[in-house]
Motif scaffolding. Structure first.
Motif, PDB file in Angstrom:
ATOM      1  N   ILE A  57       0.860  -1.188   0.000  1.00 38.53           N
ATOM      2  CA  ILE A  57       0.000   0.000   0.000  1.00 38.53           C
ATOM      3  C   ILE A  57       0.897   1.239   0.000  1.00 38.53           C
ATOM      4  O   ILE A  57       1.903   1.269   0.709  1.00 38.53           O
ATOM      5  CB  ILE A  57      -0.909  -0.010   1.249  1.00 38.53           C
ATOM      6  N   CYS A  58       0.548   2.251  -0.804  1.00 45.25           N
ATOM      7  CA  CYS A  58       1.374   3.458  -0.840  1.00 45.25           C
ATOM      8  C   CYS A  58       0.526   4.681  -1.155  1.00 45.25           C
ATOM      9  O   CYS A  58      -0.335   4.638  -2.017  1.00 45.25           O
ATOM     10  CB  CYS A  58       2.487   3.329  -1.881  1.00 45.25           C
ATOM     11  N   ARG A  59       0.818   5.778  -0.428  1.00 47.12           N
ATOM     12  CA  ARG A  59       0.046   7.005  -0.656  1.00 47.12           C
ATOM     13  C   ARG A  59       0.681   7.890  -1.721  1.00 47.12           C
ATOM     14  O   ARG A  59       0.112   8.900  -2.127  1.00 47.12           O
ATOM     15  CB  ARG A  59      -0.069   7.788   0.651  1.00 47.12           C
ATOM     16  N   ARG A  60       1.883   7.531  -2.185  1.00 44.08           N
ATOM     17  CA  ARG A  60       2.573   8.403  -3.128  1.00 44.08           C
ATOM     18  C   ARG A  60       2.311   8.002  -4.561  1.00 44.08           C
ATOM     19  O   ARG A  60       1.778   6.931  -4.835  1.00 44.08           O
ATOM     20  CB  ARG A  60       4.081   8.390  -2.852  1.00 44.08           C
ATOM     21  N   ASN A  61       2.742   8.884  -5.458  1.00 40.39           N
ATOM     22  CA  ASN A  61       2.552   8.641  -6.893  1.00 40.39           C
ATOM     23  C   ASN A  61       3.846   8.840  -7.674  1.00 40.39           C
ATOM     24  O   ASN A  61       3.836   9.471  -8.733  1.00 40.39           O
ATOM     25  CB  ASN A  61       1.451   9.561  -7.431  1.00 40.39           C
ATOM     26  N   CYS A  62       4.938   8.303  -7.156  1.00 39.99           N
ATOM     27  CA  CYS A  62       6.223   8.410  -7.861  1.00 39.99           C
ATOM     28  C   CYS A  62       6.004   7.947  -9.306  1.00 39.99           C
ATOM     29  O   CYS A  62       5.446   6.867  -9.536  1.00 39.99           O
ATOM     30  CB  CYS A  62       7.271   7.543  -7.179  1.00 39.99           C
ATOM     31  N   LEU A  63       6.450   8.765 -10.244  1.00 42.40           N
ATOM     32  CA  LEU A  63       6.117   8.500 -11.652  1.00 42.40           C
ATOM     33  C   LEU A  63       6.659   7.163 -12.163  1.00 42.40           C
ATOM     34  O   LEU A  63       6.123   6.585 -13.095  1.00 42.40           O
ATOM     35  CB  LEU A  63       6.676   9.634 -12.536  1.00 42.40           C
ATOM     36  N   TYR A  64       7.746   6.682 -11.542  1.00 40.15           N
ATOM     37  CA  TYR A  64       8.421   5.483 -12.055  1.00 40.15           C
ATOM     38  C   TYR A  64       7.909   4.186 -11.447  1.00 40.15           C
ATOM     39  O   TYR A  64       8.232   3.111 -11.931  1.00 40.15           O
ATOM     40  CB  TYR A  64       9.934   5.596 -11.782  1.00 40.15           C
ATOM     41  N   CYS A  65       7.136   4.258 -10.384  1.00 39.35           N
ATOM     42  CA  CYS A  65       6.918   3.054  -9.566  1.00 39.35           C
ATOM     43  C   CYS A  65       5.552   2.405  -9.779  1.00 39.35           C
ATOM     44  O   CYS A  65       4.523   3.079  -9.765  1.00 39.35           O
ATOM     45  CB  CYS A  65       7.101   3.422  -8.098  1.00 39.35           C
ATOM     46  N   GLY A  66       5.578   1.086  -9.934  1.00 42.94           N
ATOM     47  CA  GLY A  66       4.350   0.330 -10.154  1.00 42.94           C
ATOM     48  C   GLY A  66       3.412   0.326  -8.963  1.00 42.94           C
ATOM     49  O   GLY A  66       2.225   0.020  -9.104  1.00 42.94           O
ATOM     50  N   LEU A  67       3.924   0.655  -7.778  1.00 47.06           N
ATOM     51  CA  LEU A  67       3.062   0.638  -6.590  1.00 47.06           C
ATOM     52  C   LEU A  67       2.395   1.984  -6.335  1.00 47.06           C
ATOM     53  O   LEU A  67       1.707   2.152  -5.330  1.00 47.06           O
ATOM     54  CB  LEU A  67       3.881   0.228  -5.347  1.00 47.06           C
ATOM     55  N   ARG A  68       2.603   2.947  -7.247  1.00 44.24           N
ATOM     56  CA  ARG A  68       2.016   4.280  -7.040  1.00 44.24           C
ATOM     57  C   ARG A  68       0.517   4.157  -6.788  1.00 44.24           C
ATOM     58  O   ARG A  68      -0.160   3.295  -7.342  1.00 44.24           O
ATOM     59  CB  ARG A  68       2.330   5.191  -8.228  1.00 44.24           C
ATOM     60  N   GLN A  69       0.031   5.048  -5.946  1.00 45.25           N
ATOM     61  CA  GLN A  69      -1.365   4.965  -5.497  1.00 45.25           C
ATOM     62  C   GLN A  69      -2.348   4.907  -6.665  1.00 45.25           C
ATOM     63  O   GLN A  69      -3.337   4.185  -6.638  1.00 45.25           O
ATOM     64  CB  GLN A  69      -1.686   6.161  -4.606  1.00 45.25           C
ATOM     65  N   SER A  89       7.886  -1.305   2.912  1.00 45.67           N
ATOM     66  CA  SER A  89       6.488  -1.122   2.471  1.00 45.67           C
ATOM     67  C   SER A  89       6.415   0.166   1.669  1.00 45.67           C
ATOM     68  O   SER A  89       7.384   0.926   1.608  1.00 45.67           O
ATOM     69  CB  SER A  89       5.548  -1.020   3.679  1.00 45.67           C
ATOM     70  N   GLY A  90       5.244   0.412   1.069  1.00 42.67           N
ATOM     71  CA  GLY A  90       4.992   1.730   0.507  1.00 42.67           C
ATOM     72  C   GLY A  90       4.878   2.724   1.651  1.00 42.67           C
ATOM     73  O   GLY A  90       5.006   2.364   2.824  1.00 42.67           O
ATOM     74  N   GLU A  91       4.658   3.984   1.279  1.00 45.15           N
ATOM     75  CA  GLU A  91       4.611   5.027   2.320  1.00 45.15           C
ATOM     76  C   GLU A  91       3.198   5.151   2.910  1.00 45.15           C
ATOM     77  O   GLU A  91       2.215   5.105   2.170  1.00 45.15           O
ATOM     78  CB  GLU A  91       5.051   6.348   1.688  1.00 45.15           C
ATOM     79  N   GLY A  92       3.136   5.283   4.216  1.00 43.58           N
ATOM     80  CA  GLY A  92       1.834   5.453   4.876  1.00 43.58           C
ATOM     81  C   GLY A  92       0.997   4.185   4.874  1.00 43.58           C
ATOM     82  O   GLY A  92      -0.226   4.216   4.934  1.00 43.58           O
TER      83      GLY A  92
END
Ligand code: 5AD
Ligand code: SF4
Length: 317
Positions: free
Chosen positions: A45-57, A91-94
């Motif tokens: 789970i992740c609250r961020r939206n890093c442009l490169y990452c598949g786990l982005r929210q 983990s992802g952030e938050g």
């Protein structure tokens, strides 16, 4: 080392010469031993939206999970039995409640009793302090790129300054700190990579992970070119020269770019850490930061250490 020397090593110096210098430094400062950290990706789970990452929210295609405490403990104990020297909780952030994580850290410190490393992103200082008090020893938080404008573009709503201030807070709290960055990010130049390396040096990092950027489907950077293996290895070798005593992993991203040789080449470029994955199988496949992410298991680590002619403390069956 001056920036122009770093640029020379990145672009022009013979590859074999750079690797030889990095390995000399490694042997003088760290010897032949490879540290093995057990990586448990306890939530995607992740609250961020890093442009490169598949786990982005914003990536709705990801099946999100959060492991229960018992699952984490069982896998950590299994890793310890097999000779891992540290438990890394990522983990992802938050993703989780701070109190829950503090309780988990306390349990891990009790049994298996290995040092606990956290990699859970930017959090409130009081949470970092809580986890330190609970027994966590180390924290990984990469600066990702040293170019403030590129950082802001890749991380909507976040700044490089905030990232670096997290590192300072963590250091002041007494954590051993790990940083690092990606090589081959769209918009990055050789100058940026040289600055990334100098930033790692000036932060006096205890640990640093360098991996190639790998394009991931379902992200805004899905059609960009991935980073190259040689430039990532050159950056790793230069970092060994800049931070002779640091613990530097041969990253999973290297293994994903070249599953057969990536991490062996990393060990031969001055790395002294491997981080095999101990996330339960049914969850690990959903921790998809980038396409083709290799699941590096303990046997892969063992194999790579042996091929590279290095030593370990793993239980060999
Ligand atoms: N390619 C390579 N590395 C990535 N990371 C996240 N997404 C990617 C990608 N597409 C790295 C970041 C992060 C670490 C956990 O994984 O550097 O800090
Ligand atoms: Fe979240 Fe980390 Fe991926 Fe960024 S890199 S979207 S913080 S999991």
């Amino acid at each position: 080392m001056e920036k122009r020397d770093i640029l020379h090593y990145l672009e022009n110096a013979p590859y074999a010469l750079l690797m030889r210098e990095a390995m000399q430094t490694l042997h003088q400062h760290k010897g032949k031993h490879v540290n093995v950290r057990a990586l448990i990706e306890f939530s995607n789970i992740c609250r961020r939206n890093c442009l490169y990452c598949g786990l982005r929210q914003a990536n709705r295609a990801v099946r999100r999970y959060r492991l229960g405490m018992d699952d984490v403990l069982a896998n950590a104990r299994d890793a310890a039995r097999q000779g891992a020297d540290t438990i890394v909780l990522q983990s992802g952030e938050g993703a989780v409640d701070a109190g829950w994580l503090a309780e988990l850290i306390g349990e891990l410190c009790w049994d298996p009793g290995l040092p606990v490393t956290l990699s859970v992103g930017e959090c409130a200082e009081r949470d970092y302090a809580l986890w330190k008090k609970a027994g966590a020893k180390r924290f990984l938080i990469r600066h990702e790129t040293s170019n403030p404008a590129l950082y802001a573009k890749l991380h909507p709503g976040y700044t490089l300054e905030d990232r670096l201030s997290c590192l300072r807070v963590l250091k002041d709290l007494g954590y051993e700190c790990g940083g690092g960055f990606m090589v081959g990010l769209p918009g990055q130049t050789m100058e940026t990579i040289a600055d990334d390396l100098l930033l790692c040096e000036s932060l006096k990092l205890d640990m640093a992970g360098i991996g190639p950027f790998l394009a991931q489907g379902g992200t805004p950077l899905s059609s960009e070119k991935s980073g190259g293996l040689e430039i990532a290895l050159r950056a790793l070798a230069i970092l060994r020269l800049l931070l002779p005593d640091a613990n530097l992993p041969a990253t999973t991203a290297l293994a994903s770019l070249d599953p057969e040789r990536g991490q062996i080449l990393g060990l031969n470029a001055g790395a002294n850490v491997l981080m095999p994955n101990f996330t339960p199988d049914q969850y690990g496949k959903h921790y998809k930061i980038y396409d083709g992410k290799k699941r590096v298991c303990l046997n892969d680590a063992l194999h790579d250490i042996e091929v590279a002619g290095r030593c370990h403390a793993l239980a060999v069956s």
